[in-house]
Motif scaffolding. Structure first.
Motif, PDB file in Angstrom:
ATOM      1  N   ALA A 193      92.399  46.044  46.120  1.00  0.00           N
ATOM      2  CA  ALA A 193      93.732  46.247  45.548  1.00  0.00           C
ATOM      3  C   ALA A 193      93.978  45.180  44.491  1.00  0.00           C
ATOM      4  CB  ALA A 193      94.799  46.177  46.629  1.00  0.00           C
ATOM      5  N   GLU A 194      94.632  45.566  43.429  1.00  0.00           N
ATOM      6  CA  GLU A 194      95.083  44.616  42.420  1.00  0.00           C
ATOM      7  C   GLU A 194      96.347  43.927  42.938  1.00  0.00           C
ATOM      8  OE1 GLU A 194      93.210  43.994  39.682  1.00  0.00           O
ATOM      9  OE2 GLU A 194      91.854  45.472  40.561  1.00  0.00           O
ATOM     10  N   VAL A 195      96.514  42.623  42.634  1.00  0.00           N
ATOM     11  CA  VAL A 195      97.655  41.843  43.108  1.00  0.00           C
ATOM     12  C   VAL A 195      98.424  41.345  41.889  1.00  0.00           C
ATOM     13  CG1 VAL A 195      98.374  39.806  44.430  1.00  0.00           C
ATOM     14  CG2 VAL A 195      96.350  41.111  45.152  1.00  0.00           C
ATOM     15  N   TYR A 196      99.706  41.682  41.819  1.00  0.00           N
ATOM     16  CA  TYR A 196     100.549  41.269  40.700  1.00  0.00           C
ATOM     17  C   TYR A 196     102.013  41.288  41.128  1.00  0.00           C
ATOM     18  CZ  TYR A 196     100.831  46.381  40.252  1.00  0.00           C
ATOM     19  OH  TYR A 196     100.988  47.722  40.505  1.00  0.00           O
ATOM     20  N   THR A 197     102.887  40.709  40.322  1.00  0.00           N
ATOM     21  CA  THR A 197     104.323  40.708  40.601  1.00  0.00           C
ATOM     22  C   THR A 197     104.936  42.012  40.101  1.00  0.00           C
ATOM     23  OG1 THR A 197     104.459  38.312  40.430  1.00  0.00           O
ATOM     24  CG2 THR A 197     106.502  39.514  40.165  1.00  0.00           C
ATOM     25  N   ILE A 238      90.073  48.116  63.501  1.00  0.00           N
ATOM     26  CA  ILE A 238      89.718  48.575  62.159  1.00  0.00           C
ATOM     27  C   ILE A 238      90.067  47.534  61.097  1.00  0.00           C
ATOM     28  CG2 ILE A 238      90.173  50.347  60.420  1.00  0.00           C
ATOM     29  CD1 ILE A 238      90.895  52.206  62.801  1.00  0.00           C
ATOM     30  N   TRP A 239      91.307  47.044  61.099  1.00  0.00           N
ATOM     31  CA  TRP A 239      91.802  46.145  60.047  1.00  0.00           C
ATOM     32  C   TRP A 239      92.215  44.816  60.656  1.00  0.00           C
ATOM     33  CZ3 TRP A 239      96.923  44.310  59.179  1.00  0.00           C
ATOM     34  CH2 TRP A 239      97.101  43.658  57.957  1.00  0.00           C
ATOM     35  N   ILE A 240      91.702  43.709  60.104  1.00  0.00           N
ATOM     36  CA  ILE A 240      92.029  42.394  60.661  1.00  0.00           C
ATOM     37  C   ILE A 240      92.650  41.445  59.646  1.00  0.00           C
ATOM     38  CG2 ILE A 240      90.330  42.552  62.509  1.00  0.00           C
ATOM     39  CD1 ILE A 240      88.541  40.671  60.793  1.00  0.00           C
ATOM     40  N   GLY A 241      92.850  41.917  58.411  1.00  0.00           N
ATOM     41  CA  GLY A 241      93.478  41.067  57.408  1.00  0.00           C
ATOM     42  C   GLY A 241      92.997  41.375  56.008  1.00  0.00           C
ATOM     43  N   LYS A 242      93.203  40.410  55.129  1.00  0.00           N
ATOM     44  CA  LYS A 242      92.831  40.583  53.724  1.00  0.00           C
ATOM     45  C   LYS A 242      92.236  39.278  53.212  1.00  0.00           C
ATOM     46  CE  LYS A 242      96.833  43.644  52.998  1.00  0.00           C
ATOM     47  NZ  LYS A 242      96.182  44.925  52.882  1.00  0.00           N
ATOM     48  N   MET A 274      90.562  42.120  48.872  1.00  0.00           N
ATOM     49  CA  MET A 274      89.733  43.061  49.629  1.00  0.00           C
ATOM     50  C   MET A 274      90.234  43.028  51.066  1.00  0.00           C
ATOM     51  SD  MET A 274      87.553  44.302  47.435  1.00  0.00           S
ATOM     52  CE  MET A 274      86.228  45.013  48.394  1.00  0.00           C
ATOM     53  N   ASN A 275      90.378  44.194  51.672  1.00  0.00           N
ATOM     54  CA  ASN A 275      90.775  44.268  53.071  1.00  0.00           C
ATOM     55  C   ASN A 275      89.611  43.864  53.954  1.00  0.00           C
ATOM     56  OD1 ASN A 275      93.583  45.466  53.698  1.00  0.00           O
ATOM     57  ND2 ASN A 275      92.870  46.488  51.840  1.00  0.00           N
TER      58      ASN A 275
END
Length: 158
Positions: free
Chosen positions: A94-98, A65-69, A81-82
């Motif tokens: 998904a948003e990416v932030y600290t 199903i899932w192999i990375g991002k 994006m997955n």
């Protein structure tokens, strides 16, 4: 090289050995120590391969199903994006932030799925060796406000 005991090793010069160690030699407690010891590190950029680390019951079927991002980021974050299946399908933005990490309050890369079909999912990652990230996937529950650990995972540039 960082030695956490019992064959749990992080090798900055060998991504494959580090991933193998996380998957098959490091206990959950050692994995938690690795996350705690790591700085936030660099944000991933571009395609990363992914592995579910724990729970072990998910490891066997997750590659189907899932192999990375794929990260669309700059030095301060961006989005991802997955990667779903080897057919090149992308989903679940998904948003990416600290942000401060749930476990220790120290800086981490937050992967916030609030804009996706699964807004309850929230991931955190830290770079544990060059181009290898380890992190947690959490489930947000609003009643009462709580975070439940779903799984841990690793990412690495191919």
């Amino acid at each position: 090289m960082s030695d956490y005991g019992g064959g749990c090793l992080l090798d900055p010069g060998n991504r494959a050995a580090t991933i193998d160690s996380l998957r098959f030699r490091c206990s959950p407690e050692q994995q938690d120590a690795i996350f705690d010891d790591a700085p936030r590190g660099a944000v991933p950029m571009g395609v990363t391969d992914g592995w579910v680390i724990r729970p072990v019951s998910i490891r066997s079927w997750s590659p189907a199903i899932w192999i990375g991002k794929t990260f669309y980021t700059g030095p301060d974050g961006g989005y991802l994006m997955n990667r779903l299946t080897t057919a090149g399908i992308e989903g679940w933005r998904a948003e990416v932030y600290t942000a401060p990490a749930i476990l220790d309050g120290e800086p981490t890369w937050a992967l916030d799925y609030a804009p996706s079909p699964t807004p309850q999912v929230y991931d955190e990652i830290r770079e544990i060796t060059p181009d290898v990230w380890f992190g947690y996937s959490w489930w947000r529950d609003d009643a009462p406000p709580a975070m439940m650990l779903i799984l841990s995972f690793a990412l690495a540039t191919p």
